[in-house]
Design an enzyme around this catalytic site. Sequence first.
Site, short mmCIF file in Angstrom:
data_model
loop_
_atom_site.label_atom_id
_atom_site.label_comp_id
_atom_site.label_asym_id
_atom_site.label_seq_id
_atom_site.Cartn_x
_atom_site.Cartn_y
_atom_site.Cartn_z
N GLY A 52 29.73 18.65 41.04
CA GLY A 52 28.90 18.42 39.86
C GLY A 52 28.42 16.98 39.80
N GLY A 84 28.42 13.63 37.44
CA GLY A 84 28.98 12.96 36.26
C GLY A 84 27.98 11.92 35.78
N GLU A 85 28.36 11.22 34.72
CA GLU A 85 27.47 10.21 34.17
C GLU A 85 27.23 9.07 35.15
OE1 GLU A 85 29.16 8.42 30.71
OE2 GLU A 85 27.44 7.08 30.43
N ASP A 120 34.33 13.06 20.99
CA ASP A 120 33.39 13.95 21.69
C ASP A 120 34.11 15.22 22.13
OD1 ASP A 120 31.08 14.87 22.75
OD2 ASP A 120 30.99 13.46 24.42
O1 ACK Z 1 31.76 23.02 34.87
P1 ACK Z 1 32.15 22.30 36.07
O2 ACK Z 1 32.43 23.01 37.32
O3 ACK Z 1 33.42 21.38 35.72
O4 ACK Z 1 31.15 21.08 36.31
C1 ACK Z 1 31.60 19.88 35.83
C2 ACK Z 1 31.37 18.79 36.84
O5 ACK Z 1 32.59 18.50 37.46
C3 ACK Z 1 30.79 17.53 36.25
O6 ACK Z 1 31.66 17.04 35.28
C4 ACK Z 1 33.57 19.42 37.03
N1 ACK Z 1 34.83 18.71 36.89
C5 ACK Z 1 35.02 17.53 36.30
N2 ACK Z 1 36.33 17.20 36.36
C6 ACK Z 1 36.95 18.20 37.02
C7 ACK Z 1 38.31 18.46 37.40
N3 ACK Z 1 39.28 17.60 37.09
N4 ACK Z 1 38.58 19.58 38.05
C8 ACK Z 1 37.58 20.45 38.34
N5 ACK Z 1 36.31 20.26 38.01
C9 ACK Z 1 35.99 19.15 37.36
C10 ACK Z 1 33.10 20.00 35.74
#
Ligand code: ACK
Length: 682
Positions: A327, A329-330, A445
């Site tokens: 994904g 992120g910011e 948030d």
């Molecule tokens: O909905 P997702 O698959 O879950 O897409 C977002 C993306 O990264 C951007 O934030 C995923 N994500 C973030 N942190 C984690 C984590 N610790 N384990 C698995 N997926 C994560 C999030």
Amino acid sequence: PPSAPRSAISNVNETSVFLEWIPPADTGGRKDVSYYIACKKCNSHSGLCEACGSHVRYLPQQTGLKNTSVMMVDLLAHTNYTFEIEAVNGVSDQNPGARQFVSVNVTTNQAAPSPVSSVKKGKITKNSISLSWQEPDRPNGIILEYEIKYFEKDEETSYTIIKSKLTTITADGLKPGSAYIFQIRARTAAGYGGFSRRFEFETSPVSVAASSDQSQIPIIVVSVTVGVILLAVVIGFLLSGSCCDHGCGWASSLRAVAYPNLTWRCGYSKAKQDPEEEKMHFHNGHIKLPGVRTYIDPHTYEDPNQAVHEFAKEIEASCITIERVIGAGEFGEVCSGRLKLQGKREFPVAIKTLKVGYTEKQRRDFLGEASIMGQFDHPNIIHLEGVVTKSKPVMIVTEYMENGSLDTFLKKNDGQFTVIQLVGMLRGIASGMKYLSDMGYVHRDLAARNILINSNLVCKVSDFGLSRVLEDDPEAAYTTRGGKIPIRWTAPEAIAFRKFTSASDVWSYGIVMWEVMSYGERPYWEMTNQDVIKAVEEGYRLPSPMDCPAALYQLMLDCWQKDRNSRPKFDEIVSMLDKLIRNPSSLKTLVNASSRVSNLLVEHSPVGSGAYRSVGEWLEAIKMGRYTEIFMENGYSSMDAVAQVTLEDLRRLGVTLVGHQKKIMNSLQEMKVQLVNGMVPL
Ligand code: ACK
């Protein structure tokens, strides 16, 4: 004998005085001149002086000084002193005349208290240690309070601070049979003194006799022996080479292309305790309760790097294997991968990266999240493994949550879970939030998109961005991660006058409940932010999601009380959900489907002149065109008539698929809400 030394000058620093002078004009014709310092403490009112006493230290010494300077330390604060510097030589003793000296008057400054030097242990149980100590030798003022810092031995990055006005405390909630390190410092009006040296005490072990029968003792002995041997082997292994020989490093070709700077060493360096620790303040003046850990705002650190290393372990990049991008992120990509630490089995992790070309502020904000996350340790808070800051890209490594964000996960699995499973998710989130509020951390948030869910359906609170916490910035309320306050999730007082508290987090929690029970529906659908603010202000609230247990909807409404003090606290929410889980029949009463709809109809004008000109157009727009004929045949030929449709009606019309029922009912609700600018009135 020599004449008196000349031109003595003094320099006062708190309770230390530095003296310097010029040698006497007349040495008496000899080369053995040395100096002696006499110290007198003088009463400022009476002018009477007395000898200083033995507590004053002279550096390098008081008598036989060869150089023309000396330092006196450990003087009393706010005290007048007279120092007489006398020049002497080998014949001074035989001189019956007056002593030859130059004198200097000084007043010492306010000074912080000296360190506490003696700490004694009191009662020790398996979970608590009581301590008492003596006031510092030199308090240099009235002691306002003591600060007691303690941590489990070798776990220095995670510590607890207790404040006490007394010279005794009990640290509880400790692990049995574990060594803890304590340090104490006193505070006066002049500030904190230095920390005492470290005192180590151990909690009592869990009583073996009480919890096991005699037959288990040989097993324990054998286990301990095997444990000791294993430990020796592991230590030998660690001393003999690095873990990289055993498979850590990059697995995919991604590594060489995207992250060429990574080295091949393995392990993490433990964050070291910095003496600058005194700079820390308590978040929002949050007062600590004994034994409860408090969140420390990383903003209170002058150097954000110090904060991140205080709370996060530095991981060597070579221990991380990036597998795929999951994904955005910011601050950059979010990847999944694996982490192999020394002496541990490789395990999956999520890796947030900081994109190249970042500014210093972006780096600070990015790592700020790790400084916050690293302070938490709870099964419903996303766990920080560590950070990579010594090589590029800068990374934050957390536990891996197989099912990703809760909102996306629920949308993907619409209608797939039992109510108990959904309540289990909500219970986890509430428990994580209870922990955060106990720590004095306000999330600001909380939303399903910021909850992660793992393969066991355990939900964990995540997203601890720093930018939201800029209280003094007038723009901050409007510039959160997405550039705006998340209006739909935010309590009215937080929107109106930025009153963010755990009670405003409770409001957001109510919205998360609604999101969960409606499988990721967008709160207030497509209403504009302005309309949401207005409707909520006028007392309207979101209607119950479909098939929602009445007890849960009531809890949502409680979380959305206008008066924030009337909202439940997170511990009450956890207890309530626990009760419902223990007694599943209490979840059987659903919010009455027809009342759910008529609520809207009774209060507000019906749909009539909405965006759709005909029933057919409306059903087509929501991809339910297949039902147009049935609707028309059954008298629902105008939008006004459609507005009266209830779930029962739909079932009667043969709309049996739950997904279709939801689509139609939600669309109806959305239209009504848009028209009346409101929802269920409280
Ligand atoms: O909905 P997702 O698959 O879950 O897409 C977002 C993306 O990264 C951007 O934030 C995923 N994500 C973030 N942190 C984690 C984590 N610790 N384990 C698995 N997926 C994560 C999030």
